[in-house]
Design an enzyme around this catalytic site. Structure first.
Site, PDB file in Angstrom:
ATOM      1  N   CYS A  45       0.821  -1.212   0.000  1.00 11.09           N
ATOM      2  CA  CYS A  45       0.000   0.000   0.000  1.00 11.09           C
ATOM      3  C   CYS A  45       0.852   1.258   0.000  1.00 11.09           C
ATOM      4  O   CYS A  45       0.633   2.173  -0.785  1.00 11.09           O
ATOM      5  CB  CYS A  45      -0.930   0.002   1.211  1.00 11.09           C
ATOM      6  SG  CYS A  45      -1.967   1.485   1.305  1.00 11.09           S
ATOM      7  N   CYS A  50      -1.713   1.604  -3.019  1.00 12.63           N
ATOM      8  CA  CYS A  50      -2.792   2.583  -2.921  1.00 12.63           C
ATOM      9  C   CYS A  50      -2.325   4.013  -2.663  1.00 12.63           C
ATOM     10  O   CYS A  50      -2.924   4.955  -3.184  1.00 12.63           O
ATOM     11  CB  CYS A  50      -3.802   2.155  -1.859  1.00 12.63           C
ATOM     12  SG  CYS A  50      -3.098   1.488  -0.350  1.00 12.63           S
ATOM     13  N   LYS A  53      -0.511   5.407  -5.891  1.00 13.50           N
ATOM     14  CA  LYS A  53      -1.528   5.426  -6.942  1.00 13.50           C
ATOM     15  C   LYS A  53      -2.507   6.568  -6.737  1.00 13.50           C
ATOM     16  O   LYS A  53      -2.892   7.258  -7.691  1.00 13.50           O
ATOM     17  CB  LYS A  53      -2.278   4.099  -6.963  1.00 13.50           C
ATOM     18  CG  LYS A  53      -3.418   4.043  -7.953  1.00 13.50           C
ATOM     19  CD  LYS A  53      -4.472   3.068  -7.504  1.00 13.50           C
ATOM     20  CE  LYS A  53      -5.075   3.479  -6.172  1.00 13.50           C
ATOM     21  NZ  LYS A  53      -5.907   2.423  -5.580  1.00 13.50           N
ATOM     22  N   TYR A 180     -10.328  -3.203 -10.104  1.00 13.78           N
ATOM     23  CA  TYR A 180     -10.121  -1.806  -9.708  1.00 13.78           C
ATOM     24  C   TYR A 180      -8.760  -1.283 -10.167  1.00 13.78           C
ATOM     25  O   TYR A 180      -8.641  -0.114 -10.575  1.00 13.78           O
ATOM     26  CB  TYR A 180     -10.301  -1.645  -8.195  1.00 13.78           C
ATOM     27  CG  TYR A 180      -9.214  -2.235  -7.326  1.00 13.78           C
ATOM     28  CD1 TYR A 180      -8.165  -1.450  -6.873  1.00 13.78           C
ATOM     29  CD2 TYR A 180      -9.244  -3.574  -6.932  1.00 13.78           C
ATOM     30  CE1 TYR A 180      -7.167  -1.978  -6.063  1.00 13.78           C
ATOM     31  CE2 TYR A 180      -8.257  -4.105  -6.133  1.00 13.78           C
ATOM     32  CZ  TYR A 180      -7.214  -3.309  -5.697  1.00 13.78           C
ATOM     33  OH  TYR A 180      -6.223  -3.837  -4.914  1.00 13.78           O
ATOM     34  N   GLU A 184      -8.476   1.964 -12.540  1.00 12.62           N
ATOM     35  CA  GLU A 184      -7.813   3.138 -11.978  1.00 12.62           C
ATOM     36  C   GLU A 184      -6.654   3.599 -12.851  1.00 12.62           C
ATOM     37  O   GLU A 184      -6.528   4.790 -13.171  1.00 12.62           O
ATOM     38  CB  GLU A 184      -7.335   2.824 -10.558  1.00 12.62           C
ATOM     39  CG  GLU A 184      -8.480   2.708  -9.562  1.00 12.62           C
ATOM     40  CD  GLU A 184      -8.055   2.223  -8.194  1.00 12.62           C
ATOM     41  OE1 GLU A 184      -8.851   2.388  -7.245  1.00 12.62           O
ATOM     42  OE2 GLU A 184      -6.945   1.662  -8.052  1.00 12.62           O
ATOM     43  N   HIS A 439     -27.098  21.802   1.781  1.00 11.78           N
ATOM     44  CA  HIS A 439     -27.314  22.256   0.415  1.00 11.78           C
ATOM     45  C   HIS A 439     -26.444  23.469   0.093  1.00 11.78           C
ATOM     46  O   HIS A 439     -26.275  24.350   0.944  1.00 11.78           O
ATOM     47  CB  HIS A 439     -28.796  22.632   0.235  1.00 11.78           C
ATOM     48  CG  HIS A 439     -29.139  23.053  -1.150  1.00 11.78           C
ATOM     49  ND1 HIS A 439     -29.232  22.171  -2.194  1.00 11.78           N
ATOM     50  CD2 HIS A 439     -29.394  24.289  -1.656  1.00 11.78           C
ATOM     51  CE1 HIS A 439     -29.548  22.832  -3.289  1.00 11.78           C
ATOM     52  NE2 HIS A 439     -29.653  24.124  -2.983  1.00 11.78           N
ATOM     53  N   GLU A 444     -26.055  15.447  -0.352  1.00 14.53           N
ATOM     54  CA  GLU A 444     -27.441  15.620   0.104  1.00 14.53           C
ATOM     55  C   GLU A 444     -28.405  14.692  -0.620  1.00 14.53           C
ATOM     56  O   GLU A 444     -29.509  14.412  -0.125  1.00 14.53           O
ATOM     57  CB  GLU A 444     -27.890  17.064  -0.079  1.00 14.53           C
ATOM     58  CG  GLU A 444     -28.066  17.519  -1.511  1.00 14.53           C
ATOM     59  CD  GLU A 444     -28.556  18.954  -1.611  1.00 14.53           C
ATOM     60  OE1 GLU A 444     -29.571  19.277  -0.969  1.00 14.53           O
ATOM     61  OE2 GLU A 444     -27.919  19.744  -2.332  1.00 14.53           O
TER      62      GLU A 444
END
Length: 450
Positions: A45, A50, A53, A180, A184, A439, A444
C-alpha cells in the site's frame, strides 16, 4: 510475558500494513517483537500500491480541472504536464512514508530485520543471512503480488509495481484486467494523454460492485476515449523492430502498443516461506487458511492481510493485525467482522459501495426497495461537462433497513465513508429521510432519495 525459551515472543514476516500494526501493538503490550522485511517497510500500500496510486489519481484530475476552469473565469495559458516531475515527487513521498513507518517500529522497540525470513522448524526462522532465530509465536503478513497471465512474451509487460517508475508516459498502453487496478490506471493514463485500451477475459468490469455503477463507469470511460475489448485473452506479445509491442488475443484483431500493463488480480505471497514444513494449511489459490482469530492450522502460527485471501484491502489488514495483537498479547479476544466492508475504485469518476448490491439483495430477500438519484453535479453543469452521477440505496421491504449504498461520481469515496457507518449501524431509509440536507452538495442526494 517474556519466555526465555525463545529469542522473541513474536516474529513477524512482512512489514506491510498488517504486519506493522501487529508488531507495534504487540510490543506495546510488552512482547519482544522482531519483524523481517526483504523489501521496504510499509508494504504494498505505502510503497507500490494505494498511496502512490492515489497521488497519481490526484495528478490526473488536473487535466479536466484545468479545462473546466475556463467556464469558472480562469485563464490558464498553455498548461503542460511533466510525468517525471509527478513521478519523482510521488517516489520522494514514498521514501518519507517508508521512513515514518520505520520510525514507528523503532519507537515501539520493535527490532527490524531487513532480510528474507523462512520457517525451518516449528518455532524456528532462518534469515537470508543464514542466522537462525526462534519465536514463541509467528505471524505471516507477506501480502500478495500482481498476477501475470501465462503467454509467450509476457515478460515484455509490466505490472502496477513498475508503473510508478516508468521513464516516460507510453503513447499507447494496453491494460489487461477488469478490476479496480485496471480501471484506476486506465483513468490515470488516459488523463495524462496516453491512448488506453482495456482488455478483459470476461464481458464484465468490477465484479462485486453494483451493476448500475459498472455500466455507468463503462459509458463514461468510453466517452472519455478509453477503448474496451471484452472476452479477450492473450495469445502472445511480440516486440517489433521499432521497439513497440504487438499483442495478439482471442476474438479480436492484433493491437500494437508501447506498453502492456497486467492488472489481472493478485496472488498471495506464500511460496518459499517453509509453510509446508511447518504444517500450515494453504487454500486452493495458495492463500493461508485461518480461523476468525487469524490462527492457521498450527496453533502458534498466525496470518493477516492479503496473504490470507480474505479481503485484500489495506484497512482490513490493519484491523486484522490489531485484532491479532489484542487477542494474543492484550488479553482481549477480538475477531474482525468482515461483513459490510466499504470499498472504492479511484477511477475517473470514482465509485464506491458498501453492503449488498441490488442483485445480491434480490437473490437473498426477493422483495426489496431500491431508491436512485441520477443527476448532473453542479460543477459539471457550469463546466459544460455532461457526465452524470448515480446514487443508489438498497433497502429491505417493510422495515426499510438499508442493505447497501452505492454511488459513482466526484468524491464518492469521501462521501461513502460516512454513509458506511450508517449502513453498518443498521439505520433505515426513514432515518436518512429525517436528516436535514446540506445544500448545495452532492452528498445531500442520500437524504433526498425518493
Amino acid at each position: 510475558m517474556a519466555d526465555d525459551t525463545y529469542d522473541y515472543d513474536l516474529f513477524v514476516i512482512g512489514a506491510g500494513s498488517g504486519g506493522v500494526r501487529a508488531s507495534r501493538i504487540a510490543a506495546g503490550y510488552g512482547a519482544r517483537v522482531a519483524v523481517a522485511e526483504e523489501h521496504r517497510v510499509g508494504g504494498t500500500c505505502v510503497i507500490r500500491g494505494c498511496v502512490p496510486k492515489k497521488m497519481l489519481v490526484y495528478g490526473a484530475h488536473f487535466a479536466e480541472d484545468l479545462e473546466d476552469a475556463k467556464n469558472f473565469g480562469w485563464t490558464i495559458d498553455n498548461p503542460k504536464f511533466d510525468w517525471s516531475v509527478l513521478r519523482d515527487n510521488v517516489l520522494k513521498d514514498v521514501d518519507r512514508l517508508n521512513g515514518a513507518y520505520t520510525d514507528t517500529l523503532k519507537n515501539n522497540e520493535v527490532e527490524i530485520i531487513l532480510d528474507r525470513a523462512v520457517l525451518t522448524g516449528p518455532h524456528e526462522i532462518t534469515l537470508g543471512s543464514g542466522k537462525v532465530v526462534t519465536a514463541k509465536h509467528i505471524l505471516i503478513a507477506t501480502g500478495a503480488r500482481p498476477h501475470v497471465p501465462q503467454c509467450p512474451g509476457n515478460e515484455l509487460g509490466i505490472t502496477s509495481n513498475e508503473a510508478f517508475h516508468l521513464e516516460a508516459l507510453p503513447p499507447r498502453i494496453l491494460i489487461a484486467g477488469g478490476g479496480y487496478i485496471a480501471n484506476e490506471f486506465a483513468g490515470i493514463f488516459n488523463e495524462f494523454g496516453s491512448k488506453v485500451t482495456i482488455i478483459n477475459r470476461s464481458d464484465q468490469l468490477l465484479r462485486g460492485y453494483d451493476e448500475s455503477l459498472r455500466d455507468r463507469l463503462l459509458q463514461i470511460s468510453v466517452m472519455k476515449g478509453i477503448d474496451f475489448r471484452f472476452n479477450a485473452e492473450f495469445k502472445a506479445i511480440e516486440q517489433t523492430e521499432d521497439g513497440c509491442l504487438k499483442v495478439s488475443m482471442t476474438n479480436h484483431e492484433d493491437l500494437v502498443v508501447d506498453c502492456v500493463l497486467f492488472a489481472t488480480g493478485r496472488v498471495p505471497n506464500t511460496e518459499g516461506l517453509g509453510l509446508d514444513k511447518a504444517g500450515v494449511e494453504l487454500g486452493q489459490h495458495g492463500e493461508i487458511v485461518v480461523d476468525r482469530f487469524s490462527k492457521t492450522s498450527v496453533d502458534h502460527i498466525y496470518a493477516v492481510g492479503d496473504v490470507t485471501g480474505r479481503v485484500q484491502l489495506t484497512p482490513v489488514a490493519i484491523r486484522e493485525g490489531q485484532a491479532f495483537a489484542d487477542t494474543l498479547f492484550g488479553g482481549k479476544p477480538t475477531a474482525v467482522d468482515h461483513s459490510c466492508i466499504p470499498s472504492a475504485v479511484f477511477s475517473h469518476p470514482p465509485l464506491a459501495g458498501v453492503g449488498m448490491t441490488e442483485g445480491q439483495a434480490r437473490n437473498k430477500f426477493g422483495s426489496i426497495k431500491v431508491y436512485e438519484s441520477d443527476f448532473r453535479p453542479m460543477k459539471n453543469v457550469l463546466a459544460g461537462r455532461n457526465e452524470r452521477s448515480l446514487y443508489k440505496m438498497v433497502c429491505a421491504e417493510g422495515s426499510g433497513k438499508i442493505l447497501g449504498i452505492h454511488m459513482i461520481g466526484p468524491e464518492s469515496a469521501e462521501i461513502m465513508q460516512a454513509a458506511a457507518v450508517a449502513v453498518k449501524a443498521g439505520l433505515t431509509k426513514e432515518q436518512f429521510d429525517q436528516t436535514v440536507a446540506i445544500h448545495p452538495t452532492m452528498a445531500e442526494e442520500l437524504v433526498l432519495l425518493r
